[in-house]
Design an enzyme around this catalytic site. Structure first.
Site, PDB file in Angstrom:
ATOM      1  N   GLY A 188      75.581  66.430   6.781  1.00  0.00           N
ATOM      2  CA  GLY A 188      76.199  67.507   6.059  1.00  0.00           C
ATOM      3  C   GLY A 188      76.667  67.207   4.607  1.00  0.00           C
ATOM      4  NE  ARG A 214      74.283  60.267  13.435  1.00  0.00           N
ATOM      5  CZ  ARG A 214      74.286  61.745  13.757  1.00  0.00           C
ATOM      6  NH1 ARG A 214      74.391  62.098  15.058  1.00  0.00           N
ATOM      7  NH2 ARG A 214      74.788  62.563  12.807  1.00  0.00           N
TER       8      ARG A 214
END
Length: 450
Positions: free
Chosen positions: A166, A293
């Site tokens: 973000g 991840r």
């Protein structure tokens, strides 16, 4: 598990403890690392061994690749699990781990590099026939941006190619704003990521953030573990997540999960990863980015599927095949995760470091708490402010939300301000009860409360 016997956990907090537990359940020893500030932490005490890696600042500890590699060497570890954040999406770190003769519990370094470059990731998605948001390639200069923007349409976003989580995103409402925002975005990207490459992307109004969990191994198996709803976010930082998404139906779920696995297979993915999408009000979905991840919000997926995602990471990294096939993965109920952060929502979400003088945890059917802290611990100013993840499962969404409301009312946090009261208000809001939110909803809702 295979040849893996001792894993260095290159992280801190609840995810470090989560990985330590998964290692122990798999019969693998876990080695914690710690900075000066984390010396007496719970995850350090519960690991089989622990190595001091430096001073409290992240640059001198958890972002210090040399210190982490030396910790792995000195402790006799044969693998490194990066958790999330810090160096978890560093292709350079993954490469160095492999070159040191260690197993990196994550995606291959070239795949991390490709999907970490947002412009390259968009190109990969297009190659895999995954819809992307209308946008540009990397911009050479301001003139290129001004020439391209009208074809994309306003409002739009200036995005850093190297951004993630973000960060590195700036909105532009009209052509007059573009030059100034472009300069600011380049400077911010250069300072944050060491790379000032940016591109343009159309801003989708009223869209939902839906992501798909994928798993892949070195034996040609690529599966999805269904979707998560992550639209309740502030400044693109998620606060409340749930699984499955209440905003998509079976047909769209089938299409979006198929797109995610198609992309993972196309780029030669391995391990656990997340493909993020924006879903427009008309039901069209577009690729947003891929996180190479484990995600903060992975527990909601575990709750509704029964799949231990960290265990699958370890299995794949050890060279084994996934423990399950696509037809083995089924949805069971609904789950919601509340991020309990040491932040003051009434003061601009300012971090509130200090001592946890009281930390009472709720319980009951369907309640899971992931935290690295106990009463008396200090929340330091050096790291992310998350104290705990409160995860609540129910046979359906209504029950999951009801259990979440009861659980958050039992949660006692004193010594630091936290997001606990905000979650009580969120769970009572009609928009959350009816799932009528979108990615901009929380900021609009917060502004109306002030």
């Amino acid at each position: 598990m295979g040849g893996m016997r001792r894993v260095l956990v290159a992280n801190r907090g609840e995810i470090a403890l989560r990985v330590v537990r998964a290692c122990h359940a798999a019969g693998i020893e876990a080695v914690a690392v710690y900075s000066d500030a984390d010396r007496d932490s719970r995850w350090v005490r519960l690991a089989d061994d622990a190595v001091h890696i430096g001073a409290s600042s992240v640059a001198k500890s958890y972002l210090n690749a040399d210190a982490l590699l030396e910790a792995a060497r000195s402790s006799g570890a044969d693998a490194v699990h990066p958790g999330y954040g810090f160096l978890s999406e560093s292709a350079e770190f993954a490469r160095r781990v492999s070159e040191a003769g260690l197993v990196f519990v994550g995606a291959p370094s070239p795949v991390i590099a490709r999907m970490g470059d947002k412009a390259a990731a968009r190109a990969a998605a297009e190659e895999a026939r995954v819809p992307v948001i209308p946008g540009s390639g990397p911009l050479a200069d301001e003139n290129a941006a001004l020439e391209t923007a009208p074809d994309i349409g306003y409002p739009l976003l200036v995005k850093a190619s190297a951004g993630g989580g973000g960060k590195g995103i700036r909105p532009v409402r009209g052509a007059g704003e573009l030059p100034g925002v472009l300069a600011t975005a380049r400077a911010e990207a250069r300072a944050s990521f060491g790379d000032d490459t940016v591109y343009l992307e159309r801003s989708l109004e009223g869209a939902r953030h839906v992501e798909v969990q994928v798993l892949a191994d070195d034996h040609g198996n690529v599966i999805h573990v269904f979707d998560r709803e992550c639209s309740v976010q502030r400044r693109r930082q998620k606060l409340l997540e749930e699984a499955p998404s209440p905003g998509i139906g079976p047909k769209l779920r089938g299409e979006i999960t198929a797109a995610a696995t198609r992309l993972a297979a196309h780029v030669g993915y391995r391990g656990a990863g997340t493909v993020e999408f924006l879903v427009a009000p008309n039901g069209e979905f577009h690729f947003l980015e891929m996180n190479t991840r484990i995600q903060v919000e992975h527990p909601v997926t575990e709750c509704v599927t029964g799949v231990d995602l960290v265990a699958e990471q370890l299995r794949v990294a050890s060279g084994g095949p996934l423990a399950l096939r696509q037809e083995d993965v089924a949805l069971d109920g609904s789950a919601v995760e509340l991020r309990i952060n040491a932040e003051d929502p009434d003061n601009g979400f300012m971090p509130t470091p200090g001592e946890l003088t009281r930390f009472d945890l709720p319980g009951g059917p369907g309640i899971r708490i992931d935290t690295g802290f106990v009463p008396g611990d200090r929340i330091t100013p050096f790291y992310d402010s998350m104290i705990a993840k409160l995860v609540c499962w129910g046979t359906d969404r209504e029950q999951a939300l009801a259990r979440a409301g009861q659980a958050v009312s039992e949660l006692g946090v004193e010594g630091v301000a936290s997001t606990r009261p905000l979650h009580e208000a969120l769970l009572a809001s009609p928009e959350v009860r009816k799932a009528t939110f979108h990615t901009a909803w929380l900021e609009e809702w917060l502004s109306h409360r002030e």
